[in-house]
Scaffold this motif. Structure first.
Motif, mmCIF file in Angstrom:
data_model
loop_
_atom_site.group_PDB
_atom_site.id
_atom_site.type_symbol
_atom_site.label_atom_id
_atom_site.label_comp_id
_atom_site.label_asym_id
_atom_site.label_seq_id
_atom_site.Cartn_x
_atom_site.Cartn_y
_atom_site.Cartn_z
ATOM 1 N N PHE A 277 35.016 -4.845 18.806
ATOM 2 C CA PHE A 277 34.781 -5.084 20.225
ATOM 3 C C PHE A 277 35.921 -5.867 20.872
ATOM 4 C CE2 PHE A 277 30.648 -4.812 18.061
ATOM 5 C CZ PHE A 277 30.117 -3.710 18.717
ATOM 6 N N ASP A 278 37.132 -5.704 20.356
ATOM 7 C CA ASP A 278 38.268 -6.454 20.891
ATOM 8 C C ASP A 278 38.535 -6.152 22.358
ATOM 9 O OD1 ASP A 278 38.544 -7.501 18.396
ATOM 10 O OD2 ASP A 278 40.520 -6.643 17.974
ATOM 11 N N GLU A 279 38.233 -4.934 22.819
ATOM 12 C CA GLU A 279 38.590 -4.507 24.168
ATOM 13 C C GLU A 279 37.375 -4.286 25.064
ATOM 14 O OE1 GLU A 279 41.528 -4.545 25.298
ATOM 15 O OE2 GLU A 279 42.885 -4.400 23.571
ATOM 16 N N LEU A 280 36.276 -4.956 24.771
ATOM 17 C CA LEU A 280 35.088 -4.831 25.612
ATOM 18 C C LEU A 280 35.410 -5.126 27.076
ATOM 19 C CD1 LEU A 280 32.123 -6.540 23.715
ATOM 20 C CD2 LEU A 280 32.187 -4.187 24.565
ATOM 21 N N ALA A 281 34.876 -4.317 27.953
ATOM 22 C CA ALA A 281 35.078 -4.529 29.390
ATOM 23 C C ALA A 281 34.067 -3.687 30.150
ATOM 24 C CB ALA A 281 36.495 -4.140 29.807
ATOM 25 N N ALA B 183 33.752 -14.194 1.757
ATOM 26 C CA ALA B 183 35.032 -14.193 2.477
ATOM 27 C C ALA B 183 34.769 -14.188 3.974
ATOM 28 C CB ALA B 183 35.881 -12.983 2.087
ATOM 29 N N ARG B 184 35.596 -14.938 4.691
ATOM 30 C CA ARG B 184 35.517 -14.985 6.136
ATOM 31 C C ARG B 184 36.923 -14.823 6.706
ATOM 32 N NH1 ARG B 184 30.954 -14.378 5.048
ATOM 33 N NH2 ARG B 184 29.160 -15.767 5.429
ATOM 34 N N GLU B 185 37.036 -13.951 7.710
ATOM 35 C CA GLU B 185 38.311 -13.712 8.368
ATOM 36 C C GLU B 185 38.299 -14.330 9.755
ATOM 37 O OE1 GLU B 185 40.572 -9.645 8.811
ATOM 38 O OE2 GLU B 185 39.333 -9.991 10.589
ATOM 39 N N VAL B 186 39.430 -14.918 10.140
ATOM 40 C CA VAL B 186 39.603 -15.395 11.509
ATOM 41 C C VAL B 186 40.873 -14.776 12.074
ATOM 42 C CG1 VAL B 186 38.299 -17.532 11.289
ATOM 43 C CG2 VAL B 186 40.715 -17.521 10.670
ATOM 44 N N LYS B 187 40.799 -14.365 13.340
ATOM 45 C CA LYS B 187 41.909 -13.669 13.991
ATOM 46 C C LYS B 187 42.019 -14.149 15.429
ATOM 47 C CE LYS B 187 41.172 -9.604 15.690
ATOM 48 N NZ LYS B 187 40.843 -8.161 15.846
ATOM 49 N N ALA C 175 37.064 -20.886 20.235
ATOM 50 C CA ALA C 175 38.360 -21.457 20.614
ATOM 51 C C ALA C 175 39.495 -20.439 20.551
ATOM 52 C CB ALA C 175 38.678 -22.648 19.715
ATOM 53 N N GLY C 176 39.239 -19.220 21.014
ATOM 54 C CA GLY C 176 40.275 -18.195 21.047
ATOM 55 C C GLY C 176 40.454 -17.431 19.754
ATOM 56 N N TRP C 177 39.624 -17.726 18.750
ATOM 57 C CA TRP C 177 39.673 -17.019 17.466
ATOM 58 C C TRP C 177 38.376 -16.245 17.269
ATOM 59 C CZ3 TRP C 177 43.588 -17.476 13.537
ATOM 60 C CH2 TRP C 177 44.648 -18.324 13.889
ATOM 61 N N GLN C 178 38.477 -15.133 16.565
ATOM 62 C CA GLN C 178 37.287 -14.361 16.218
ATOM 63 C C GLN C 178 36.984 -14.544 14.743
ATOM 64 O OE1 GLN C 178 36.295 -10.218 17.721
ATOM 65 N NE2 GLN C 178 36.963 -9.721 15.652
ATOM 66 N N LEU C 179 35.747 -14.891 14.442
ATOM 67 C CA LEU C 179 35.287 -15.067 13.068
ATOM 68 C C LEU C 179 34.414 -13.888 12.676
ATOM 69 C CD1 LEU C 179 34.552 -16.794 10.477
ATOM 70 C CD2 LEU C 179 32.661 -17.716 11.852
ATOM 71 N N ARG C 180 34.620 -13.372 11.489
ATOM 72 C CA ARG C 180 33.712 -12.344 10.976
ATOM 73 C C ARG C 180 33.682 -12.412 9.464
ATOM 74 N NH1 ARG C 180 36.044 -6.326 10.307
ATOM 75 N NH2 ARG C 180 38.171 -6.774 9.636
ATOM 76 N N GLY C 181 32.585 -11.922 8.883
ATOM 77 C CA GLY C 181 32.455 -11.891 7.438
ATOM 78 C C GLY C 181 33.073 -10.633 6.856
ATOM 79 N N LEU C 182 33.606 -10.753 5.646
ATOM 80 C CA LEU C 182 34.132 -9.611 4.920
ATOM 81 C C LEU C 182 33.361 -9.491 3.606
ATOM 82 C CD1 LEU C 182 38.001 -10.159 5.314
ATOM 83 C CD2 LEU C 182 36.506 -8.724 6.709
ATOM 84 N N SER C 183 32.984 -8.274 3.251
ATOM 85 C CA SER C 183 32.273 -8.065 1.992
ATOM 86 C C SER C 183 32.484 -6.631 1.529
ATOM 87 C CB SER C 183 30.774 -8.347 2.164
ATOM 88 O OG SER C 183 30.185 -7.416 3.040
#
Length: 340
Positions: free
Chosen positions: A92-96, A217-221, A259-267
């Motif tokens: 959902f990076d480009e939701l609008a 695992a958790r990714e932040v971007k 704070a401007g970062w996206q957190l998501r789980g990786l599995s």
């Protein structure tokens, strides 16, 4: 303006707003030359410009929550906060706010550009439009449910946990001290090792780190600005949409912006279904589910979707096929220019 010049201009704009990772951008440039579908995925800024030239009528009409950067590889599985395994739109990076025609057009073009798809462009467009027009929006598909048998049969078998987490640990070591304290706290992976991660196509270049524990695992971007802020075609980015859509769909847990970062789980069981080389009936079933999943997003505000569907019903009967043919031809030509 050549594709290379347009890409350089976009990346200059992006770098003025977020820190970028030069080696990841170099990898992105290499991947864009791989095939037309990869090129489409990585050049959303060009897509918006070309739609405005080649299919401007499809940018008009009532607006709904749109994915924007929608394509056949933007669907996958996840676990929600109750542990239910679901399938649907997962990026959902480009939701609008925008017209649903834009999502349907991009989804159709991506299907046509996918190698070894066993049905015609005309059939792809018919399946997508019929399914979207009749879908009842709601939560993303529960893969254990009776209506998901075809999806369960096609979801790939996940790799072993040891192999999956071991692969994440192969990334270069990263220092998480540069992350905002709130982001580090939200990651919450015990005894984690931190690594850089290269993933995706359109977001290559955005700083991306992953914390890897024993079986977690958790990714932040870095989220970055919406491409619709760079290419103004009437889409309206809205920060409030992200939480609303995740709540409506029962999206991945954890998945949030901090704070401007996206957190998501990786599995290991986060998987996508590839439509290439499937039998025609299987392709149609998956495309039908993709159209339903797009409608889940579009229908997060039901009365907006009703208005948009009425508008789509007034369009010429071949609007999706004609737009798909134009944008497929154009994307292929731009890809060939870029790949040399």
């Amino acid at each position: 303006m050549t594709v290379q010049t347009a890409t350089a201009a976009y990346e200059k704009w992006l770098a003025a707003r977020i820190p970028v990772v030069p080696e990841d951008l170099k990898l992105k440039h290499h991947e864009l030359a791989g095939d037309p579908l990869r090129f489409l995925r990585g050049t959303y800024y060009l897509w918006l410009e070309r739609v405005a030239v080649l299919a401007p009528d499809l940018l008009a009409g009532p607006q709904v929550p749109t994915v924007g950067d929608l394509h056949v590889e933007n669907f996958g599985t996840w676990r929600d906060h109750r542990g239910v395994r679901r399938w649907g739109v997962n990026d959902f990076d480009e939701l609008a706010w925008g017209p649903p025609t834009l999502d349907l057009l991009r989804l159709a073009v991506s299907a046509v550009l996918t190698p070894q798809v066993a049905i015609s462009p005309k059939r792809i467009c018919r399946v997508l439009l019929d399914a979207w027009s009749t879908a009842k929006p709601g939560r993303a598909v529960d893969l254990a449910g009776p209506g998901a048998k075809h999806l369960r049969a096609l979801v790939p078998k996940p790799p072993s946990a040891a192999r999956y987490y071991g692969k994440l640990r192969e990334g270069a070591a990263a220092d998480p001290s540069s992350l905002p304290a709130a982001v580090r706290k939200a990651v919450a992976v015990p005894d984690a090792s931190w690594h850089r991660r290269q993933a995706g196509t359109g977001s290559l270049g955005h700083p991306r780190l992953v914390a890897v524990g024993h079986d977690l695992a958790r990714e932040v971007k870095v989220v970055g600005p919406a491409t619709a802020d760079y290419v103004d075609v009437g889409l309206q980015p809205d920060d409030l949409l992200y939480g609303r859509i995740l709540s409506t769909l029962r999206g991945p847990d954890p998945m949030r912006r901090i704070a401007g970062w996206q957190l998501r789980g990786l599995s290991p069981d986060v998987e996508r279904i590839a439509i290439e080389s499937l039998r025609p009936r299987a392709v149609e079933l998956v495309l039908t589910s993709m159209a339903h999943a797009a409608a889940d997003v579009h229908g997060a505000v039901p009365h907006h979707l009703r208005e948009a569907r009425r508008h789509v019903g007034t369009l010429p009967s071949d609007w999706l096929l004609e737009g798909t043919q134009r944008l497929t031809k154009d994307t292929t030509a731009l890809y060939k220019q870029y790949a040399g």
